[in-house]
Scaffold this motif. Structure first.
Motif, PDB file in Angstrom:
ATOM      1  N   PHE A  84       0.849  -1.219   0.000  1.00 50.29           N
ATOM      2  CA  PHE A  84       0.000   0.000   0.000  1.00 50.29           C
ATOM      3  C   PHE A  84       0.871   1.252   0.000  1.00 50.29           C
ATOM      4  CE2 PHE A  84      -3.509   2.711   0.833  1.00 50.29           C
ATOM      5  CZ  PHE A  84      -3.254   3.505   1.943  1.00 50.29           C
ATOM      6  N   TYR A  85       1.893   1.277   0.859  1.00 51.97           N
ATOM      7  CA  TYR A  85       2.733   2.484   0.930  1.00 51.97           C
ATOM      8  C   TYR A  85       3.762   2.543  -0.195  1.00 51.97           C
ATOM      9  CZ  TYR A  85       0.342   3.796   5.130  1.00 51.97           C
ATOM     10  OH  TYR A  85      -0.655   4.179   6.002  1.00 51.97           O
ATOM     11  N   ASN A  86       4.221   1.366  -0.654  1.00 53.12           N
ATOM     12  CA  ASN A  86       5.144   1.362  -1.810  1.00 53.12           C
ATOM     13  C   ASN A  86       4.468   1.960  -3.026  1.00 53.12           C
ATOM     14  OD1 ASN A  86       7.116   0.114  -0.285  1.00 53.12           O
ATOM     15  ND2 ASN A  86       6.671  -1.954  -1.067  1.00 53.12           N
ATOM     16  N   HIS A  87       3.160   1.621  -3.226  1.00 55.82           N
ATOM     17  CA  HIS A  87       2.383   2.169  -4.355  1.00 55.82           C
ATOM     18  C   HIS A  87       2.263   3.692  -4.232  1.00 55.82           C
ATOM     19  CE1 HIS A  87      -0.711   2.508  -7.431  1.00 55.82           C
ATOM     20  NE2 HIS A  87      -1.475   3.143  -6.569  1.00 55.82           N
ATOM     21  N   ARG A  88       1.973   4.171  -3.024  1.00 53.01           N
ATOM     22  CA  ARG A  88       1.827   5.628  -2.824  1.00 53.01           C
ATOM     23  C   ARG A  88       3.168   6.343  -2.935  1.00 53.01           C
ATOM     24  NH1 ARG A  88      -1.529   6.392   2.472  1.00 53.01           N
ATOM     25  NH2 ARG A  88      -1.311   8.615   1.945  1.00 53.01           N
ATOM     26  N   ARG A  89       4.260   5.676  -2.476  1.00 53.28           N
ATOM     27  CA  ARG A  89       5.580   6.302  -2.573  1.00 53.28           C
ATOM     28  C   ARG A  89       5.975   6.439  -4.047  1.00 53.28           C
ATOM     29  NH1 ARG A  89       8.010   2.709  -0.055  1.00 53.28           N
ATOM     30  NH2 ARG A  89       7.650   3.446   2.061  1.00 53.28           N
ATOM     31  N   ARG A  90       5.747   5.382  -4.832  1.00 56.78           N
ATOM     32  CA  ARG A  90       6.067   5.471  -6.265  1.00 56.78           C
ATOM     33  C   ARG A  90       5.225   6.569  -6.926  1.00 56.78           C
ATOM     34  NH1 ARG A  90       4.808  -0.172  -7.455  1.00 56.78           N
ATOM     35  NH2 ARG A  90       5.975  -1.319  -5.881  1.00 56.78           N
ATOM     36  N   ILE A 119       1.650  13.145   4.171  1.00 54.52           N
ATOM     37  CA  ILE A 119       2.938  12.439   4.255  1.00 54.52           C
ATOM     38  C   ILE A 119       3.772  12.675   2.995  1.00 54.52           C
ATOM     39  CG2 ILE A 119       2.054  10.720   5.857  1.00 54.52           C
ATOM     40  CD1 ILE A 119       1.705   8.753   3.568  1.00 54.52           C
ATOM     41  N   ASP A 120       3.276  13.549   2.109  1.00 50.89           N
ATOM     42  CA  ASP A 120       4.064  13.886   0.916  1.00 50.89           C
ATOM     43  C   ASP A 120       5.042  15.013   1.255  1.00 50.89           C
ATOM     44  OD1 ASP A 120       1.072  15.506  -0.047  1.00 50.89           O
ATOM     45  OD2 ASP A 120       2.926  16.600   0.331  1.00 50.89           O
ATOM     46  N   ASP A 121       5.942  15.313   0.279  1.00 46.02           N
ATOM     47  CA  ASP A 121       6.974  16.342   0.548  1.00 46.02           C
ATOM     48  C   ASP A 121       6.718  17.602  -0.282  1.00 46.02           C
ATOM     49  OD1 ASP A 121       9.675  15.195  -1.675  1.00 46.02           O
ATOM     50  OD2 ASP A 121       7.484  15.252  -1.942  1.00 46.02           O
ATOM     51  N   LEU A 151       6.182   9.843   3.965  1.00 49.37           N
ATOM     52  CA  LEU A 151       6.227   8.674   3.076  1.00 49.37           C
ATOM     53  C   LEU A 151       7.645   8.398   2.604  1.00 49.37           C
ATOM     54  CD1 LEU A 151       4.473   6.570   1.630  1.00 49.37           C
ATOM     55  CD2 LEU A 151       3.956   8.300  -0.112  1.00 49.37           C
ATOM     56  N   LEU A 152       8.486   9.429   2.520  1.00 48.09           N
ATOM     57  CA  LEU A 152       9.859   9.241   2.011  1.00 48.09           C
ATOM     58  C   LEU A 152      10.853   9.014   3.146  1.00 48.09           C
ATOM     59  CD1 LEU A 152       9.877  11.887  -0.879  1.00 48.09           C
ATOM     60  CD2 LEU A 152       9.262   9.447  -0.947  1.00 48.09           C
ATOM     61  N   LYS A 153      10.330   8.486   4.281  1.00 49.21           N
ATOM     62  CA  LYS A 153      11.203   8.065   5.379  1.00 49.21           C
ATOM     63  C   LYS A 153      10.781   6.674   5.852  1.00 49.21           C
ATOM     64  CE  LYS A 153      12.578  12.462   7.564  1.00 49.21           C
ATOM     65  NZ  LYS A 153      12.306  13.342   8.744  1.00 49.21           N
ATOM     66  N   ALA A 154      11.749   5.916   6.372  1.00 53.57           N
ATOM     67  CA  ALA A 154      11.454   4.604   6.951  1.00 53.57           C
ATOM     68  C   ALA A 154      11.957   4.584   8.386  1.00 53.57           C
ATOM     69  CB  ALA A 154      12.146   3.516   6.150  1.00 53.57           C
ATOM     70  N   ARG A 155      11.395   3.715   9.194  1.00 54.80           N
ATOM     71  CA  ARG A 155      11.783   3.619  10.605  1.00 54.80           C
ATOM     72  C   ARG A 155      12.012   2.152  10.947  1.00 54.80           C
ATOM     73  NH1 ARG A 155       7.180   4.466  14.633  1.00 54.80           N
ATOM     74  NH2 ARG A 155       6.628   6.089  13.145  1.00 54.80           N
ATOM     75  N   CYS A 156      13.071   1.888  11.735  1.00 56.65           N
ATOM     76  CA  CYS A 156      13.320   0.510  12.164  1.00 56.65           C
ATOM     77  C   CYS A 156      12.540   0.229  13.449  1.00 56.65           C
ATOM     78  CB  CYS A 156      14.822   0.321  12.415  1.00 56.65           C
ATOM     79  SG  CYS A 156      15.200  -1.316  13.086  1.00 56.65           S
ATOM     80  N   GLY A 157      11.696  -0.795  13.425  1.00 57.64           N
ATOM     81  CA  GLY A 157      10.907  -1.163  14.606  1.00 57.64           C
ATOM     82  C   GLY A 157      11.763  -1.750  15.702  1.00 57.64           C
ATOM     83  N   ALA A 158      13.013  -2.118  15.362  1.00 55.02           N
ATOM     84  CA  ALA A 158      13.900  -2.721  16.377  1.00 55.02           C
ATOM     85  C   ALA A 158      14.717  -1.650  17.092  1.00 55.02           C
ATOM     86  CB  ALA A 158      14.835  -3.723  15.698  1.00 55.02           C
ATOM     87  N   CYS A 159      15.396  -0.758  16.315  1.00 57.85           N
ATOM     88  CA  CYS A 159      16.286   0.223  16.973  1.00 57.85           C
ATOM     89  C   CYS A 159      15.735   1.648  16.911  1.00 57.85           C
ATOM     90  CB  CYS A 159      17.677   0.164  16.336  1.00 57.85           C
ATOM     91  SG  CYS A 159      17.755   0.882  14.678  1.00 57.85           S
ATOM     92  N   GLY A 160      14.666   1.875  16.154  1.00 59.57           N
ATOM     93  CA  GLY A 160      14.059   3.219  16.130  1.00 59.57           C
ATOM     94  C   GLY A 160      14.723   4.168  15.150  1.00 59.57           C
ATOM     95  N   PRO A 180       7.167   2.044   7.306  1.00 59.07           N
ATOM     96  CA  PRO A 180       7.158   3.450   6.889  1.00 59.07           C
ATOM     97  C   PRO A 180       7.194   4.342   8.137  1.00 59.07           C
ATOM     98  CG  PRO A 180       5.361   2.209   5.841  1.00 59.07           C
ATOM     99  CD  PRO A 180       5.937   1.327   6.897  1.00 59.07           C
ATOM    100  N   ASP A 181       7.842   5.492   8.078  1.00 58.51           N
ATOM    101  CA  ASP A 181       7.903   6.395   9.241  1.00 58.51           C
ATOM    102  C   ASP A 181       6.630   7.238   9.244  1.00 58.51           C
ATOM    103  OD1 ASP A 181       9.912   9.184  10.411  1.00 58.51           O
ATOM    104  OD2 ASP A 181       8.873   7.583  11.522  1.00 58.51           O
ATOM    105  N   ILE A 182       5.532   6.568   9.508  1.00 60.13           N
ATOM    106  CA  ILE A 182       4.188   7.150   9.359  1.00 60.13           C
ATOM    107  C   ILE A 182       3.378   6.854  10.614  1.00 60.13           C
ATOM    108  CG2 ILE A 182       2.011   6.564   8.157  1.00 60.13           C
ATOM    109  CD1 ILE A 182       3.640   6.517   5.575  1.00 60.13           C
ATOM    110  N   VAL A 183       2.468   7.753  10.993  1.00 64.09           N
ATOM    111  CA  VAL A 183       1.613   7.559  12.169  1.00 64.09           C
ATOM    112  C   VAL A 183       0.328   6.866  11.737  1.00 64.09           C
ATOM    113  CG1 VAL A 183       0.341   8.703  14.024  1.00 64.09           C
ATOM    114  CG2 VAL A 183       2.569   9.603  13.285  1.00 64.09           C
ATOM    115  N   TRP A 184       0.084   5.662  12.191  1.00 61.40           N
ATOM    116  CA  TRP A 184      -1.148   4.937  11.859  1.00 61.40           C
ATOM    117  C   TRP A 184      -2.244   5.251  12.870  1.00 61.40           C
ATOM    118  CZ3 TRP A 184       2.663   0.379  11.105  1.00 61.40           C
ATOM    119  CH2 TRP A 184       3.089   0.329   9.771  1.00 61.40           C
TER     120      TRP A 184
END
Ligand code: BV8
Length: 243
Positions: A56-62, A96-98, A115-124, A150-154
């Motif tokens: 879903f987010y890969n489609h929106r990022r593209r 979430i766009d730029d 949308l153009l940022k990612a976050r690691c669920g393990a280390c943040g 995705p570095d997004i607030v759900w």
């Protein structure tokens, strides 16, 4: 009518990016008409089916990275206000766009993430993200595989920058909501917060009256690329006429 140049807080939603070619959420052809938010925009959905959420987010990022998607006259008018208004202007966006940044705004707070940022669920760790994410994406900071999101607030997660937003609302003389249906909290509650603090002029610039329209002192309805530049022109003309 001369205007006292006090700080301004702008809140934008998906409607400000619609004329740049990005879908809104609740219009009849919007994103939530095509997919159920419970399946793609909650932490539970990500736990249940991460690949579906990534798709879903890969489609929106593209889509966002499509060269045809560019800032529009509303984004540029907000950047002009920030440059020329003789008091601080903060653009709080639910988007979430730029496009605000690409339109020239410098002080932008993405309360629902980017949308153009990612976050690691393990280390943040957060990092720029322009390619697709998947369950096999490795974190460049801690090396963990499968924890990237995705570095997004759900829905059900705490929005970003709330302390900064509340401080800006407390110091503002004007609150302008642009292109938002006023249905998602806490953003939809900002106009009430601004009025509660007192003395704040509240303005809605939207295609049609939002759910919170009654809470605004003034509303202008029409496409953002028309109503936003016109309103910013009026504001800046009003300031120039000051002695
Ligand atoms: C929170 C993710 C606590 C990224 C989004 C049960 C459990 C938990 C929480 C809740 C619950 N029930 C309710 C809640 C609260 C919930 C909520 O509000 N739900 C709604 C559905 C009732 N909120 C949350 O969960 C939030 N977190 O409450 O945590 C908390 C609270 C305070 C302090 C601490 C903790 C988290 C909400 C964030 C969710 N993530 N997006 C993504 O996928 O994009 S929200 C999603 O909706 C988008 O981010 C979007 O920004 C947001 C709002 O939508 P709009 O931008 O307004 O877009 P919409 O399509 O609705 O409207 C567009 C408007 O533009 C329309 O009015 C249209 O007329 C207009 N328009 C169209 N074209 C144009 C135009 N205007 C001008 N020109 C045009 N051309």
């Amino acid at each position: 009518m001369p205007i006292t140049p006090s700080p301004i807080v702008i809140l934008t939603g998906a409607g400000v990016s619609k004329e740049s070619g990005l879908d809104t959420f609740r219009d009849k052809d919007g994103i939530w008409a095509q997919v159920d938010l419970e399946d793609v925009a909650t932490p539970e959905a990500f736990r249940r089916d991460p690949e579906r959420v990534h798709a879903f987010y890969n489609h929106r990022r593209r889509g966002l990275l499509d060269p045809a998607v560019e800032p529009n006259a509303a984004h540029r008018a907000l950047a002009r206000l920030e440059r020329e208004w003789p008091a601080p202007v903060m653009t709080v966006t639910q988007n979430i766009d730029d496009l605000h940044e690409r339109g020239g705004s410098k002080r932008v707070l993405h309360m629902h993430g980017e949308l153009l940022k990612a976050r690691c669920g393990a280390c943040g760790d957060t990092s720029p993200q322009r390619d697709d994410l998947s369950v096999s994406t490795r974190c460049t900071a801690c090396g963990q595989v499968g924890a990237m999101r995705p570095d997004i607030v759900w829905f059900g997660e705490i929005p970003m920058g709330m302390d900064e937003i509340e401080a800006a609302l407390a110091a503002a003389g004007m609150f302008i909501a642009i292109g938002t249906s006023g249905t998602v909290y806490p953003a939809a509650g900002f106009v009430g917060l601004a009025r509660q603090i007192g003395g704040v002029r509240t303005v809605e610039l939207n295609l049609e009256p939002s759910d919170g329209a009654a809470l605004f002192h003034e509303s202008r309805h029409g496409p953002a690329t028309e109503v936003v530049p016109a309103f910013m022109e009026e504001l800046l003309d009003g300031v120039e006429s000051l002695p």
